[in-house]
Write a protein that holds these residues in place. Structure first.
Motif, PDB file in Angstrom:
ATOM      1  N   PHE A 505      25.223 -42.857 -34.066  1.00 45.13           N
ATOM      2  CA  PHE A 505      24.491 -41.587 -34.022  1.00 45.13           C
ATOM      3  C   PHE A 505      23.981 -41.363 -32.603  1.00 45.13           C
ATOM      4  CE2 PHE A 505      24.064 -43.346 -38.295  1.00 45.13           C
ATOM      5  CZ  PHE A 505      24.503 -42.280 -39.073  1.00 45.13           C
ATOM      6  N   TRP A 506      24.073 -40.119 -32.135  1.00 46.47           N
ATOM      7  CA  TRP A 506      23.735 -39.852 -30.735  1.00 46.47           C
ATOM      8  C   TRP A 506      23.393 -38.383 -30.576  1.00 46.47           C
ATOM      9  CZ3 TRP A 506      26.474 -36.910 -26.964  1.00 46.47           C
ATOM     10  CH2 TRP A 506      26.026 -37.059 -25.651  1.00 46.47           C
ATOM     11  N   SER A 507      22.491 -38.099 -29.634  1.00 46.61           N
ATOM     12  CA  SER A 507      22.089 -36.727 -29.355  1.00 46.61           C
ATOM     13  C   SER A 507      21.885 -36.564 -27.858  1.00 46.61           C
ATOM     14  CB  SER A 507      20.800 -36.391 -30.126  1.00 46.61           C
ATOM     15  OG  SER A 507      20.482 -35.024 -30.007  1.00 46.61           O
ATOM     16  N   HIS A 508      21.447 -35.377 -27.456  1.00 45.77           N
ATOM     17  CA  HIS A 508      21.259 -35.046 -26.044  1.00 45.77           C
ATOM     18  C   HIS A 508      20.395 -33.790 -25.969  1.00 45.77           C
ATOM     19  CE1 HIS A 508      24.604 -32.193 -26.895  1.00 45.77           C
ATOM     20  NE2 HIS A 508      25.026 -33.212 -27.624  1.00 45.77           N
ATOM     21  N   ASP A 509      19.873 -33.507 -24.802  1.00 44.92           N
ATOM     22  CA  ASP A 509      18.987 -32.353 -24.635  1.00 44.92           C
ATOM     23  C   ASP A 509      19.815 -31.088 -24.456  1.00 44.92           C
ATOM     24  OD1 ASP A 509      16.820 -34.016 -24.814  1.00 44.92           O
ATOM     25  OD2 ASP A 509      16.520 -34.174 -22.647  1.00 44.92           O
ATOM     26  N   ILE A 510      19.780 -30.221 -25.459  1.00 40.04           N
ATOM     27  CA  ILE A 510      20.551 -28.976 -25.392  1.00 40.04           C
ATOM     28  C   ILE A 510      20.016 -28.116 -24.252  1.00 40.04           C
ATOM     29  CG2 ILE A 510      21.100 -26.832 -26.599  1.00 40.04           C
ATOM     30  CD1 ILE A 510      20.986 -28.407 -29.226  1.00 40.04           C
ATOM     31  N   GLY A 511      20.912 -27.746 -23.340  1.00 38.06           N
ATOM     32  CA  GLY A 511      20.529 -26.973 -22.161  1.00 38.06           C
ATOM     33  C   GLY A 511      20.182 -27.829 -20.972  1.00 38.06           C
ATOM     34  N   GLY A 512      20.156 -29.157 -21.164  1.00 38.45           N
ATOM     35  CA  GLY A 512      19.775 -30.045 -20.079  1.00 38.45           C
ATOM     36  C   GLY A 512      18.268 -30.211 -19.994  1.00 38.45           C
ATOM     37  N   PHE A 513      17.830 -31.294 -19.380  1.00 36.75           N
ATOM     38  CA  PHE A 513      16.401 -31.614 -19.279  1.00 36.75           C
ATOM     39  C   PHE A 513      15.776 -31.041 -18.012  1.00 36.75           C
ATOM     40  CE2 PHE A 513      13.065 -34.644 -17.852  1.00 36.75           C
ATOM     41  CZ  PHE A 513      12.150 -34.440 -18.870  1.00 36.75           C
ATOM     42  N   GLU A 514      16.345 -31.373 -16.865  1.00 39.85           N
ATOM     43  CA  GLU A 514      15.793 -30.926 -15.590  1.00 39.85           C
ATOM     44  C   GLU A 514      16.271 -29.518 -15.261  1.00 39.85           C
ATOM     45  OE1 GLU A 514      13.584 -32.456 -14.005  1.00 39.85           O
ATOM     46  OE2 GLU A 514      13.727 -34.584 -14.518  1.00 39.85           O
ATOM     47  N   GLY A 515      15.336 -28.664 -14.845  1.00 36.36           N
ATOM     48  CA  GLY A 515      15.713 -27.311 -14.449  1.00 36.36           C
ATOM     49  C   GLY A 515      15.713 -26.356 -15.634  1.00 36.36           C
ATOM     50  N   THR A 516      16.118 -25.133 -15.344  1.00 32.04           N
ATOM     51  CA  THR A 516      16.206 -24.081 -16.360  1.00 32.04           C
ATOM     52  C   THR A 516      17.659 -23.650 -16.477  1.00 32.04           C
ATOM     53  OG1 THR A 516      13.970 -23.321 -15.884  1.00 32.04           O
ATOM     54  CG2 THR A 516      15.421 -21.781 -17.032  1.00 32.04           C
ATOM     55  N   PRO A 517      18.242 -23.711 -17.653  1.00 36.52           N
ATOM     56  CA  PRO A 517      19.674 -23.422 -17.788  1.00 36.52           C
ATOM     57  C   PRO A 517      20.006 -21.956 -17.593  1.00 36.52           C
ATOM     58  CG  PRO A 517      18.671 -23.763 -19.942  1.00 36.52           C
ATOM     59  CD  PRO A 517      17.621 -24.099 -18.927  1.00 36.52           C
ATOM     60  N   GLU A 518      21.142 -21.726 -16.950  1.00 28.92           N
ATOM     61  CA  GLU A 518      21.693 -20.372 -16.889  1.00 28.92           C
ATOM     62  C   GLU A 518      22.164 -19.974 -18.292  1.00 28.92           C
ATOM     63  OE1 GLU A 518      21.804 -18.264 -14.347  1.00 28.92           O
ATOM     64  OE2 GLU A 518      20.672 -19.716 -13.143  1.00 28.92           O
ATOM     65  N   PRO A 519      22.123 -18.673 -18.619  1.00 27.80           N
ATOM     66  CA  PRO A 519      22.425 -18.245 -19.993  1.00 27.80           C
ATOM     67  C   PRO A 519      23.761 -18.735 -20.531  1.00 27.80           C
ATOM     68  CG  PRO A 519      21.387 -16.453 -18.801  1.00 27.80           C
ATOM     69  CD  PRO A 519      21.627 -17.542 -17.792  1.00 27.80           C
ATOM     70  N   GLU A 520      24.848 -18.592 -19.767  1.00 26.96           N
ATOM     71  CA  GLU A 520      26.140 -18.985 -20.322  1.00 26.96           C
ATOM     72  C   GLU A 520      26.200 -20.485 -20.576  1.00 26.96           C
ATOM     73  OE1 GLU A 520      30.972 -18.864 -19.598  1.00 26.96           O
ATOM     74  OE2 GLU A 520      29.645 -18.027 -18.062  1.00 26.96           O
ATOM     75  N   MET A 521      25.694 -21.268 -19.617  1.00 23.26           N
ATOM     76  CA  MET A 521      25.712 -22.723 -19.797  1.00 23.26           C
ATOM     77  C   MET A 521      24.880 -23.125 -21.008  1.00 23.26           C
ATOM     78  SD  MET A 521      24.230 -25.876 -19.404  1.00 23.26           S
ATOM     79  CE  MET A 521      22.737 -25.446 -18.520  1.00 23.26           C
ATOM     80  N   PHE A 522      23.732 -22.479 -21.179  1.00 22.77           N
ATOM     81  CA  PHE A 522      22.872 -22.783 -22.320  1.00 22.77           C
ATOM     82  C   PHE A 522      23.601 -22.524 -23.636  1.00 22.77           C
ATOM     83  CE2 PHE A 522      19.277 -21.398 -25.166  1.00 22.77           C
ATOM     84  CZ  PHE A 522      18.738 -22.657 -25.351  1.00 22.77           C
ATOM     85  N   LYS A 523      24.307 -21.435 -23.722  1.00 22.46           N
ATOM     86  CA  LYS A 523      25.015 -21.091 -24.964  1.00 22.46           C
ATOM     87  C   LYS A 523      26.145 -22.074 -25.235  1.00 22.46           C
ATOM     88  CE  LYS A 523      23.835 -16.417 -23.818  1.00 22.46           C
ATOM     89  NZ  LYS A 523      24.319 -15.184 -23.176  1.00 22.46           N
ATOM     90  N   ARG A 524      26.847 -22.489 -24.205  1.00 26.31           N
ATOM     91  CA  ARG A 524      27.905 -23.478 -24.405  1.00 26.31           C
ATOM     92  C   ARG A 524      27.310 -24.819 -24.846  1.00 26.31           C
ATOM     93  NH1 ARG A 524      32.316 -20.341 -25.026  1.00 26.31           N
ATOM     94  NH2 ARG A 524      32.747 -19.092 -23.156  1.00 26.31           N
ATOM     95  N   TRP A 525      26.148 -25.158 -24.294  1.00 25.75           N
ATOM     96  CA  TRP A 525      25.516 -26.423 -24.666  1.00 25.75           C
ATOM     97  C   TRP A 525      24.988 -26.355 -26.096  1.00 25.75           C
ATOM     98  CZ3 TRP A 525      23.484 -29.647 -20.115  1.00 25.75           C
ATOM     99  CH2 TRP A 525      23.321 -30.993 -20.493  1.00 25.75           C
ATOM    100  N   ILE A 526      24.572 -25.170 -26.537  1.00 22.85           N
ATOM    101  CA  ILE A 526      24.145 -25.026 -27.934  1.00 22.85           C
ATOM    102  C   ILE A 526      25.273 -25.433 -28.881  1.00 22.85           C
ATOM    103  CG2 ILE A 526      23.651 -23.303 -29.722  1.00 22.85           C
ATOM    104  CD1 ILE A 526      21.905 -21.845 -27.668  1.00 22.85           C
ATOM    105  N   ALA A 527      26.472 -24.930 -28.623  1.00 24.16           N
ATOM    106  CA  ALA A 527      27.607 -25.274 -29.492  1.00 24.16           C
ATOM    107  C   ALA A 527      27.859 -26.769 -29.477  1.00 24.16           C
ATOM    108  CB  ALA A 527      28.847 -24.508 -29.042  1.00 24.16           C
ATOM    109  N   PHE A 528      27.856 -27.369 -28.294  1.00 28.68           N
ATOM    110  CA  PHE A 528      28.041 -28.816 -28.167  1.00 28.68           C
ATOM    111  C   PHE A 528      26.935 -29.559 -28.915  1.00 28.68           C
ATOM    112  CE2 PHE A 528      27.299 -32.414 -24.871  1.00 28.68           C
ATOM    113  CZ  PHE A 528      27.949 -33.345 -25.661  1.00 28.68           C
TER     114      PHE A 528
END
Length: 726
Positions: A505-528
């Protein structure tokens, strides 16, 4: 650690001894002992002033052979030690004029008794790997340090995977890896979760049974060999036969531990306050109200560090300025149908009242002079709980028990990597061995408390650090990554590497931890993130509620959260496989398709369970390339089909994800879209993908209470029919 200067010479200041002869073989019903002088013995006098190495062979489990290489046997064998299963299987030991062999199941170690040192490991009669001349080495340096190394041959085309959660190249060939837990983020060769185990695509894995620093040279010092070494007089390793990668992991996790059951609610979406943001109860409730108003399913709310007062971490006391009524707030969160997780760590700041208490009781790690070990990194004057002291464990657990009584359901067990080696442990443990092993004691203390207070199957962590055995204490997340596509890909590599190391079992910070995600990257990370075993929205200095990114992110989050909830019957089945056989829920492609050479190096896609292929979009624009193994694959949502084996390029909107269903799959889909903890078998629907008409199969659908329902599913024109058979 590299010892040589090129292939022939040793580095300046080093001296090496290698087995050159065999003076004696002792065979018993359970093992072999080989006595190997480090020079040729041609006459009686040659035995004088001649160091000798002892190499022992045994088997803790069928299909697993342990090898112990020793110089001086009078050296101490200190704590801690990995907890290993020893089933004492029946083995076959034989000695003749040319060879001494030990066979366990289908795995054989064969030692040549004449000529140069050679040990061949064969599985079902096929050569897997060998220890050859100069493979075994006892090394000393000018400072008086000693090391033992082994080198196992790498066959042509053999790839090495694993060694913990590593964020660099997925295939470890050509890499130098030190197994040493460190807090280094996800963008370097440091790792939070170091595991001295590697898996190959050639039918075997190797586990080095040392909790201290183990140095691996994977086709890097000698390019045709995998070397591993430890400081000291002794090295023990286990060769684990498959032949398939799944079978290797099954045996490895039987040896070192299978994951504990975790609650159904943990599969839902977790939302965090983030780290350095400003928050209080009003902020928390505004997030929860915002999720509800937008019909965004939410299962867990997480309070990160600042639920406690600054300079008091960790004292487990709610900051009265921001949370004056913690019991009432937690009750109100529970009334909203939410579970609650809070951040903790094993460090005790000097300002905390627990520092004085722990110092007086002797529960904090000490230096050799009896003073408390302290430093200012992270928290001012912080000390460290000594989990080798059983009374300190009970003391620490009692503090957490108060939080459980207030309404906390889970703990994020952060840190556990920055463990000093210039200290004295309560039980006399070796400080070098405790550095990596500390995380195991820390997470065990918390997990066992949760099981005791909430019940078996209701305990779940969100842990950052780990070593061998950590897979028994889920869930783990990937640590501090940047908010970029590059960090998204390195996080995925880390997860696949950890899965190759026996973690289910494994997880990760959706959108990344450091910084503020750009909208497109954030949406792609949501799916992941929602197509991972566990899913959490978390950041450092910016909130991760989707409407603060853009409104489309809200729609994307809703879509993929609801999709995951519908997939719960299937995901729960994958979890059952993890509990019973150690197969991870998120799987590297080679694990599921070991015979497909196209899968051997893939690190930008994975299998979610055995039947769903997920290829996250890892760059802007939506144009994406992915590989499909043999057969007719069906896009999960659109129903479009593509053929394999081959690469494909397609464009995907942010509302889509490259998720393809394996040919021949009968996929169970649940009837609930707003929470994970429902009766997965109630009103379950089955869909057939590339299945011939008339095909029958049995599908077992688990239930959150641990029971299951078995259906006989028949593929028919226009759909499927299902009948309960058990």
């Amino acid at each position: 650690m590299k010892f040589t200067d090129g292939y022939w010479m040793y580095r300046k200041g080093l001296a090496a001894l290698h087995p050159r002869d065999i003076s004696d073989v002792v065979a018993t019903d359970s093992g072999l002992e080989i006595y190997a002088p480090t020079q040729r013995i041609n006459a009686r006098g040659d035995a004088l002033n001649c160091p000798q190495l002892t190499v022992s062979f045994s088997s803790p489990l069928e299909g697993v052979i342990g090898v112990t290489i020793e110089h001086f046997q009078g050296a101490l064998d200190p704590n801690p030690r990995f907890e290993l299963q020893d089933a004492h299987p029946a083995v076959n030991v034989a000695v003749n004029e040319t060879h001494a062999t030990l066979t366990s199941g289908a795995l054989t170690a064969s030692v040549s008794l004449s000529g140069d040192w050679t040990v061949d490991f064969t599985g079902d009669g096929k050569l897997l790997t060998s220890s050859v001349p100069r493979s075994v080495g006892f090394i000393t340096d000018d400072a008086g340090r000693a090391f033992v190394h082994e080198q196992l041959t790498l066959g042509v085309g053999t790839n090495v995977y694993g060694l913990g959660e590593r964020f660099g190249a997925f295939v470890k060939n050509g890499q130098s890896v030190d197994v040493w837990n460190e807090d280094g983020g996800t963008s370097s060769d440091l790792a939070y979760k170091n595991v001295p185990f590697f898996l190959t695509n050639s039918g075997y894995g190797v586990f080095v049974n040392h909790p201290e620093r183990v140095s691996f040279e994977i086709g890097s010092e000698v390019v045709s060999r995998a070397q591993f070494s430890v400081e000291g007089q002794k090295l023990q390793y286990f060769v684990i036969y498959g032949p398939s990668p799944k079978e290797i992991l099954r045996r490895y996790t039987e040896l070192t531990g299978r994951p504990s059951r975790i609650p159904a609610w943990s599969y839902g979406l977790w939302l965090s306050t983030s780290f350095t943001t400003d928050y209080d109860e009003d902020t928390v409730m505004s997030f929860i109200d915002g999720m509800a108003e937008r019909n965004l399913p939410l299962s867990v709310f997480h309070f990160d560090c600042h639920w406690m007062r600054a300079f008091h971490w960790s004292d487990f006391v709610w900051d009265p300025a921001t949370f004056p009524d913690p019991e009432g707030m937690l009750r109100r969160l529970h009334e909203r149908g939410l579970k609650v997780c809070v951040w903790i760590n094993p460090y005790i700041a000097q300002r905390s009242h627990l520092f004085r208490e722990g110092r007086e009781l002797g529960y904090l790690v000490q230096r050799a002079d009896g003073s408390v070990w302290q430093w200012d990194l992270w928290q001012a004057g912080m000390a460290l709980v000594d989990f080798t002291n059983p009374d300190a464990v009970l003391w620490y657990q009692d503090k957490l028990r108060t939080l459980l009584g207030q309404g906390v359901d889970s703990f994020k067990t952060d840190f556990g990597e920055r463990i000093p080696t210039d200290v004295v442990w309560h039980d006399g443990s070796n400080p070098q061995r405790m550095h990596n092993y500390y995380t195991q004691l820390y997470n065990e203390a918390v997990f066992q408390l949760l099981e005791k207070e909430l019940g078996v199957g209701e305990a779940v962590l969100f842990a950052r650090s780990a070593t061998t055995g950590g897979q028994k204490l889920p869930v783990h997340w990937g640590g501090d990554c940047e908010s970029t596509f590059a960090a998204m890909s390195e996080s995925l590599r880390g997860g696949l590497s950890l899965a190759s190391s026996g973690f289910a079992f494994w997880s990760h910070d959706i959108g990344g931890f450091e910084g503020t995600p750009e909208p497109e990257m954030f949406k792609r990370w949501i799916a992941f993130g929602l197509l991972s075993s566990h899913s959490r929205l978390h950041g450092s200095n910016s909130y991760r509620v989707p409407w603060l990114v853009d409104e489309e992110s809200v729609d994307v989050l809703r879509h993929f959260t609801e999709l995951k909830m519908h997939l719960m019957p299937y995901l729960a089945g994958a979890a059952e496989e993890a509990y019973s056989s150690g197969t991870p829920v998120m799987r590297p492609m080679f694990l599921e398709f070991p015979a497909d050479q196209g899968c051997a190096h893939l690190d930008r896609q994975y299998m979610l369970g055995s039947s769903l292929l997920v290829a996250p979009v890892l760059e802007a624009g939506g144009e994406h390339s992915f590989y499909l193994p043999e057969g007719t694959w069906t896009h999960l949502e659109s129903g479009d089909t593509l053929e394999g084996p081959r690469w494909h390029s397609r464009s995907f909107s942010v509302m889509e994800a490259p998720v393809f269903v394996r040919p021949g799959t009968i996929l169970p889909l649940g009837s609930v879209s707003n929470r994970p903890d429902y009766d997965w078998a109630a009103n379950v629907e089955f869909s057939a993908f590339a299945v011939e008409e008339g095909h029958r199969s049995r599908v077992e659908v688990p239930s959150p209470d641990g029971s299951s329902t078995t259906y006989e599913v028949t593929a028919a024109e226009g759909g499927v029919s299902a009948v309960v058979v058990r």
